[in-house]
Scaffold this motif. Structure first.
Motif, PDB file in Angstrom:
ATOM      1  N   ASN A   5      11.269 -42.186   1.973  1.00  0.00           N
ATOM      2  CA  ASN A   5      11.146 -41.144   0.967  1.00  0.00           C
ATOM      3  C   ASN A   5      12.084 -40.005   1.348  1.00  0.00           C
ATOM      4  OD1 ASN A   5       9.797 -39.578   2.971  1.00  0.00           O
ATOM      5  ND2 ASN A   5       7.878 -40.604   2.466  1.00  0.00           N
ATOM      6  N   ASN A   6      11.946 -38.884   0.693  1.00  0.00           N
ATOM      7  CA  ASN A   6      12.870 -37.776   0.942  1.00  0.00           C
ATOM      8  C   ASN A   6      12.552 -36.980   2.207  1.00  0.00           C
ATOM      9  OD1 ASN A   6      13.949 -38.624  -1.420  1.00  0.00           O
ATOM     10  ND2 ASN A   6      13.631 -36.721  -2.555  1.00  0.00           N
ATOM     11  N   ASP A   7      11.455 -37.304   2.874  1.00  0.00           N
ATOM     12  CA  ASP A   7      11.082 -36.609   4.101  1.00  0.00           C
ATOM     13  C   ASP A   7      11.729 -37.317   5.284  1.00  0.00           C
ATOM     14  OD1 ASP A   7       9.881 -35.399   6.297  1.00  0.00           O
ATOM     15  OD2 ASP A   7       7.959 -35.144   5.283  1.00  0.00           O
ATOM     16  N   LEU A   8      12.933 -36.905   5.626  1.00  0.00           N
ATOM     17  CA  LEU A   8      13.685 -37.576   6.685  1.00  0.00           C
ATOM     18  C   LEU A   8      13.015 -37.419   8.041  1.00  0.00           C
ATOM     19  CD1 LEU A   8      17.398 -36.759   5.763  1.00  0.00           C
ATOM     20  CD2 LEU A   8      15.811 -38.388   4.732  1.00  0.00           C
ATOM     21  N   GLU A   9      12.413 -36.266   8.280  1.00  0.00           N
ATOM     22  CA  GLU A   9      11.748 -36.042   9.567  1.00  0.00           C
ATOM     23  C   GLU A   9      10.560 -36.985   9.728  1.00  0.00           C
ATOM     24  OE1 GLU A   9       9.590 -32.459  12.144  1.00  0.00           O
ATOM     25  OE2 GLU A   9      10.668 -31.994  10.294  1.00  0.00           O
ATOM     26  N   GLU A  10       9.783 -37.141   8.664  1.00  0.00           N
ATOM     27  CA  GLU A  10       8.626 -38.035   8.725  1.00  0.00           C
ATOM     28  C   GLU A  10       9.058 -39.474   8.994  1.00  0.00           C
ATOM     29  OE1 GLU A  10       4.751 -39.067   5.982  1.00  0.00           O
ATOM     30  OE2 GLU A  10       6.695 -38.948   5.003  1.00  0.00           O
ATOM     31  N   TYR A  11      10.097 -39.935   8.292  1.00  0.00           N
ATOM     32  CA  TYR A  11      10.540 -41.319   8.490  1.00  0.00           C
ATOM     33  C   TYR A  11      11.148 -41.502   9.876  1.00  0.00           C
ATOM     34  CZ  TYR A  11      11.325 -45.952   6.564  1.00  0.00           C
ATOM     35  OH  TYR A  11      11.248 -47.310   6.314  1.00  0.00           O
TER      36      TYR A  11
ATOM     37  N   LEU B 160      17.155 -41.251  -6.949  1.00  0.00           N
ATOM     38  CA  LEU B 160      16.651 -41.988  -8.108  1.00  0.00           C
ATOM     39  C   LEU B 160      15.144 -41.809  -8.229  1.00  0.00           C
ATOM     40  CD1 LEU B 160      18.570 -45.404  -7.960  1.00  0.00           C
ATOM     41  CD2 LEU B 160      19.106 -43.381  -9.333  1.00  0.00           C
ATOM     42  N   PRO B 161      14.608 -41.906  -9.441  1.00  0.00           N
ATOM     43  CA  PRO B 161      13.147 -41.854  -9.606  1.00  0.00           C
ATOM     44  C   PRO B 161      12.469 -42.957  -8.803  1.00  0.00           C
ATOM     45  CG  PRO B 161      14.266 -41.710 -11.738  1.00  0.00           C
ATOM     46  CD  PRO B 161      15.321 -42.041 -10.726  1.00  0.00           C
ATOM     47  N   GLU B 162      11.255 -42.704  -8.350  1.00  0.00           N
ATOM     48  CA  GLU B 162      10.556 -43.679  -7.512  1.00  0.00           C
ATOM     49  C   GLU B 162      10.334 -45.009  -8.215  1.00  0.00           C
ATOM     50  OE1 GLU B 162       7.044 -42.273  -5.661  1.00  0.00           O
ATOM     51  OE2 GLU B 162       8.041 -40.623  -4.613  1.00  0.00           O
ATOM     52  N   THR B 163      10.331 -45.005  -9.538  1.00  0.00           N
ATOM     53  CA  THR B 163      10.117 -46.248 -10.281  1.00  0.00           C
ATOM     54  C   THR B 163      11.409 -46.993 -10.588  1.00  0.00           C
ATOM     55  OG1 THR B 163      10.177 -45.005 -12.362  1.00  0.00           O
ATOM     56  CG2 THR B 163       8.005 -45.393 -11.362  1.00  0.00           C
ATOM     57  N   ALA B 164      12.556 -46.424 -10.236  1.00  0.00           N
ATOM     58  CA  ALA B 164      13.838 -47.060 -10.563  1.00  0.00           C
ATOM     59  C   ALA B 164      13.944 -48.422  -9.889  1.00  0.00           C
ATOM     60  CB  ALA B 164      14.991 -46.169 -10.124  1.00  0.00           C
TER      61      ALA B 164
ATOM     62  N   MET C  38      16.037 -49.995   5.619  1.00  0.00           N
ATOM     63  CA  MET C  38      17.151 -49.319   6.281  1.00  0.00           C
ATOM     64  C   MET C  38      17.709 -48.124   5.530  1.00  0.00           C
ATOM     65  SD  MET C  38      19.520 -52.310   7.869  1.00  0.00           S
ATOM     66  CE  MET C  38      20.238 -52.682   6.274  1.00  0.00           C
ATOM     67  N   ASP C  39      17.633 -48.152   4.195  1.00  0.00           N
ATOM     68  CA  ASP C  39      18.331 -47.136   3.424  1.00  0.00           C
ATOM     69  C   ASP C  39      17.698 -47.025   2.046  1.00  0.00           C
ATOM     70  OD1 ASP C  39      19.213 -49.671   2.675  1.00  0.00           O
ATOM     71  OD2 ASP C  39      21.266 -49.357   3.320  1.00  0.00           O
ATOM     72  N   GLU C  40      18.095 -45.959   1.335  1.00  0.00           N
ATOM     73  CA  GLU C  40      17.456 -45.743   0.032  1.00  0.00           C
ATOM     74  C   GLU C  40      18.272 -44.771  -0.824  1.00  0.00           C
ATOM     75  OE1 GLU C  40      15.974 -46.709  -2.512  1.00  0.00           O
ATOM     76  OE2 GLU C  40      13.981 -46.999  -1.594  1.00  0.00           O
TER      77      GLU C  40
END
Length: 252
Positions: free
Chosen positions: A113-119, A84-88, A78-80
């Motif tokens: 991920n940071n691509d809101l359009e893709e998600y 933060l680094p991907e390994t956090a 749902m959220d993220e």
């Protein structure tokens, strides 16, 4: 695993269990049955999971159920904390890997991920069948805190500024040591996306959520407490334990 108390408020079904373990078992059985029913009907299941300490018992019990058709499930969350680094370890995708995704062979898992359009496109390409969510101490759903919640939000995914109550909850849950460490922004699915889903399973244990539960069930439906909107959904079930239900027990 029979609930101690049952009530329906608006359209929202509420069940109260004696402790977190029984809450986890009952909610897992409920979700597993929904997964199996949808898989039988459609052949595939699209499901969104919440990432929080409050979900640990539910997720652990879900993994114990042998006949869930994991290979037919396409999973989202749902959220993220996108900054933060991907390994956090605090990233919600990593939480779900640890407590769920790494333990079964899913058909597909889509991490934010940071691509809101893709998600957004992944979410929108077919209806979501089931969502497993919680409620925040400020009544938030996903990261839709009261200042940014919008029941008619046109977006599917958006960047939001987190309010201080929400950020402090992350410290209280042990995810961060200090408030300063908690990111000030995050990405979240919006409330209309959550409400379009066919089945909602809402797992909310713990005394720290008792005030939010009272507001959810008995305050006017408004973005001042976003979770009040759950009372309008036709297929939503709220699972509580005695501590989270303590402020509503006299009304049950």
């Amino acid at each position: 695993m029979f609930p101690d108390k049952k009530i329906t408020v608006g359209k929202l079904k509420v069940e109260v269990f004696p402790d977190r373990d029984n809450l986890g078992k009952s909610s897992a059985i409920y979700v597993a049955n929904q997964i199996k029913a949808v898989a039988k009907e459609k052949g595939t299941v699209r499901i969104i999971f919440a990432s929080a300490v409050s979900q640990k018992e539910f997720l652990a019990e879900l993994l114990k159920i042998d006949d869930i058709p994991w290979g037919k499930i396409t999973a989202f969350h749902m959220d993220e904390y996108h900054t933060l680094p991907e390994t956090a370890p605090q990233r919600f995708g990593n939480f779900l890997k640890e407590h769920l995704f790494n333990h079964r062979d899913f058909g597909a898992v889509h991490l934010m991920n940071n691509d809101l359009e893709e998600y957004s496109q992944l979410i929108e390409e077919a209806p979501i069948d089931i969502i497993c969510l919680g409620i925040g101490e400020n009544g938030h759903l996903a990261f839709n805190d009261p200042p940014v919640a919008d029941f008619k939000d046109p977006k599917t995914v958006k960047v939001v500024e987190l309010d201080e109550v929400c950020r402090q909850q992350q410290v209280n849950d042990g995810e961060f040591e200090t408030l300063e460490e908690v990111p000030k922004t995050a990405i979240t699915l919006t409330i209309p996306v959550l409400l379009k889903i066919k089945f909602l399973s809402i797992v909310v244990p713990g005394e720290s959520k008792s005030e939010a539960i009272a507001r959810t069930l008995f305050h006017p439906v408004s973005t001042e407490c976003p979770s009040t909107v759950l009372r309008l959904h036709p297929n939503a079930k709220l699972f509580l334990d005695i501590p989270s239900a303590k402020n509503i027990m006299e009304k049950l």
